[in-house]
Write a protein that holds these residues in place. Structure first.
Motif, short mmCIF file in Angstrom:
data_model
loop_
_atom_site.label_atom_id
_atom_site.label_comp_id
_atom_site.label_asym_id
_atom_site.label_seq_id
_atom_site.Cartn_x
_atom_site.Cartn_y
_atom_site.Cartn_z
N LEU A 222 -35.07 90.72 -63.28
CA LEU A 222 -34.85 89.34 -63.72
C LEU A 222 -34.51 89.29 -65.21
O LEU A 222 -33.64 88.52 -65.63
N ILE A 223 -35.16 90.12 -66.00
CA ILE A 223 -34.90 90.14 -67.45
C ILE A 223 -33.46 90.53 -67.75
O ILE A 223 -32.78 89.89 -68.56
N PHE A 224 -32.97 91.56 -67.09
CA PHE A 224 -31.69 92.14 -67.48
C PHE A 224 -30.48 91.64 -66.68
O PHE A 224 -29.35 91.77 -67.15
N LEU A 225 -30.69 91.09 -65.51
CA LEU A 225 -29.54 90.80 -64.64
C LEU A 225 -29.31 89.32 -64.33
O LEU A 225 -28.26 88.98 -63.79
N CYS A 226 -30.26 88.45 -64.66
CA CYS A 226 -30.13 87.04 -64.25
C CYS A 226 -29.83 86.13 -65.44
O CYS A 226 -30.52 86.19 -66.46
N PRO A 227 -28.82 85.25 -65.32
CA PRO A 227 -28.50 84.28 -66.37
C PRO A 227 -29.28 82.99 -66.17
O PRO A 227 -30.06 82.85 -65.22
N ASN A 228 -29.05 82.02 -67.04
CA ASN A 228 -29.59 80.67 -66.90
C ASN A 228 -28.40 79.71 -66.90
O ASN A 228 -28.01 79.19 -67.93
N PRO A 229 -27.77 79.46 -65.73
CA PRO A 229 -26.54 78.68 -65.69
C PRO A 229 -26.78 77.22 -66.06
O PRO A 229 -27.89 76.70 -65.88
N PRO A 230 -25.74 76.51 -66.58
CA PRO A 230 -25.88 75.07 -66.84
C PRO A 230 -26.21 74.32 -65.56
O PRO A 230 -25.74 74.67 -64.48
N ARG A 231 -27.00 73.27 -65.66
CA ARG A 231 -27.36 72.48 -64.49
C ARG A 231 -26.14 71.75 -63.95
O ARG A 231 -25.47 71.04 -64.69
#
Length: 493
Positions: A222-231
């Motif tokens: 989760l730390i290295f591979l997942c983004p936080n996309p805009p809602r």
């Protein structure tokens, strides 16, 4: 010399003039290739993110049901009654449901990736700590199970909203289906892992140590591979929706949302019955075997894991079949029947009612027949588990989806599986008091207490059918909002 003729190419989306072959051709081709490359990278990133979220979801729900896989061992170890043993599930779900609204509020306003990382860290630490409990410290196991709910509340509330911002339309429905089928499968695996690890090691505590080890791997991914996309990114072509609102406004919006409220009522009833079946069915099957004289009663740990294996395997297979069947029916019929999703849910739950009833009473005669009807009832209930999540995501605006997920989780657990195992256990304890030494009455007391699931399922079916009346208009309203925020929609305005 004649001039070379110049042929126009079609207008590009969003352009105000025609682009001609000549000196701009190479620039256009380069830009198109770059756009295609970026889209390919974006899709690859989305699929990697989806894979990580699914892996963590697998471990998340495995951990939740490992306790049920070794429940008989825990009861013998601590000398617990049915109602006291059920507190292990109740305290976990109480903390889960109390904190879900908080994580819903945070998930609609702050970085969702950081929130999930913090929650998962708490979950891993407390789940592992609970495995070191001693016989005189049952209170410590209760406390650790309550704290585990903190981590799971953060993930279960936020992860579906991230998926909704990576995909849209039929692709989103497919990904949500995969996400929730994994949830169902992992519930079954929880029984198998819990009972299997206890059987192999001779110590039920190892059932609580496997998932924290696997969860640590998910934390790193989760730390290295997942983004936080805009809602709302998927619905607005990456632009996102920045609409701000107060928490009170979010609550009022959800309470006035007709299809959301009726869907949440259906979710409560489903959660109630899933809680009853998942927690008590392995124990019920074991007592049925004793009642039929097929095996002696368990007097010391480790107890036979056979019924946990059977129920776990039935849950895995029925979850896959039911989830895929519900999704397939939805995809096939949605164009012709816009409100087909809640109709599938309602018909599935109502169809499960007679199967629940037969399961409860045929157990005193035939274990194989009981397993057949367990399998059928779980398939029918599993029809709605993937569709419910998809419905919440397409009937609620993107900036309020985390809160919508949180409140549905809170209500579902508060009035559903947080209390249903304890209610059944309490009814069973009350009935068995008339003849506490009788093994037959121990079976019948649990048998009669399980009847509550039939009546609750009828209420659920009615709630889903009510949702079908409102859902089409509510979905269209969300689509219109997304279109207004998209670049093409703003160009038209």
């Amino acid at each position: 010399m004649m001039e070379e003729s110049v042929s126009p190419i079609p207008d590009q989306p969003g352009s105000g003039s025609r682009t001609h072959y000549g000196s701009l051709t190479n620039d256009l081709s380069t830009r198109e290739l770059r756009d295609v490359s970026q889209q390919a990278l974006s899709r690859r990133r989305n699929h990697v993110t989806m894979a990580v979220l699914c892996y963590i979801n697998l471990i998340n729900y495995m951990e939740r049901f490992t306790i049920a896989g070794v429940l008989l061992d825990i009861q013998k170890f601590f000398a617990l009654s049915d109602s006291t043993a059920a507190l292990l599930q109740t305290v976990f779900l109480c903390s889960f449901l109390l904190l879900a609204p908080l994580f819903g509020y945070l998930g609609d306003r702050f970085n969702r990736k950081y929130i999930m990382l913090a929650g998962l860290s708490v979950w891993i630490a407390t789940a592992a700590a609970g495995s070191f409990v001693t016989k005189s410290c049952f209170w410590f196991l209760i406390l650790m199970r309550a704290l585990v709910g903190i981590g799971e509340a953060s993930y279960s509330t936020i992860a579906p909203t991230i998926i909704s911002d990576l995909y849209t339309g039929a692709e989103r429905s497919a990904m949500i289906c995969v996400f929730y089928i994994i949830m169902i499968v992992s519930s079954g695996l929880g029984y198998l892992v819990g009972a299997g690890s206890a059987s192999l090691t001779g110590d039920w505590r190892w059932a609580l140590r496997i998932t924290p080890i696997l969860g640590s791997v998910g934390l790193v991914l989760l730390i290295f591979l997942c983004p936080n996309p805009p809602r709302g990114a998927a619905e607005t072509h990456g632009k996102g929706i920045q609409e701000k609102s107060s928490y009170l406004e979010d609550i009022k919006y959800l309470l006035k949302h007709k299809s959301y409220t009726s869907l949440s009522l259906g979710a409560i009833t489903t959660s109630f019955n899933v809680g009853v079946l998942s927690f008590w069915m392995p124990t019920f099957l074991s007592r049925a075997r004793v009642f039929q004289g097929l095996q002696p009663p368990c007097t010391r740990e480790p107890c036979s894991p056979t019924d946990s294996y059977i129920f776990g395997a039935l849950t895995v297979v029925s979850g896959i079949l039911g989830g895929c069947l519900g999704y397939g029916l939805s995809r096939k019929l949605r164009d012709r029947v816009p409100n087909v999703d809640p109709l599938i849910c309602g018909i599935g739950v109502l169809g499960a009612c007679p199967c629940f009833f037969i399961t409860i009473f045929v157990a005193s005669i035939s274990i194989p027949t009981t397993c057949v009807f367990i399998f059928i009832s779980e398939i029918l209930v599993s029809l709605n588990l993937t569709l419910m999540a998809d419905m919440v995501l397409y009937i609620v605006v993107p900036t309020r989806r985390a809160s919508a997920e949180a409140f549905q989780i809170t209500l579902g657990h508060l009035l559903g599986d947080a209390v249903s195992p304890y209610i059944v256990g309490l009814i069973s304890d009350t009935i068995v008091e008339s003849d506490p030494e009788s093994l037959a009455w121990s079976f019948h007391s649990l048998q009669y207490s399980l009847l509550i699931s039939v009546f609750v399922a009828v209420l659920g079916g009615i709630a889903y059918l009510l949702t079908a009346h409102y859902i089409t208009a509510d979905r269209q309203a969300v689509l219109q909002l997304a279109e207004d925020y998209s670049p093409l929609g703003q160009d038209r305005n």
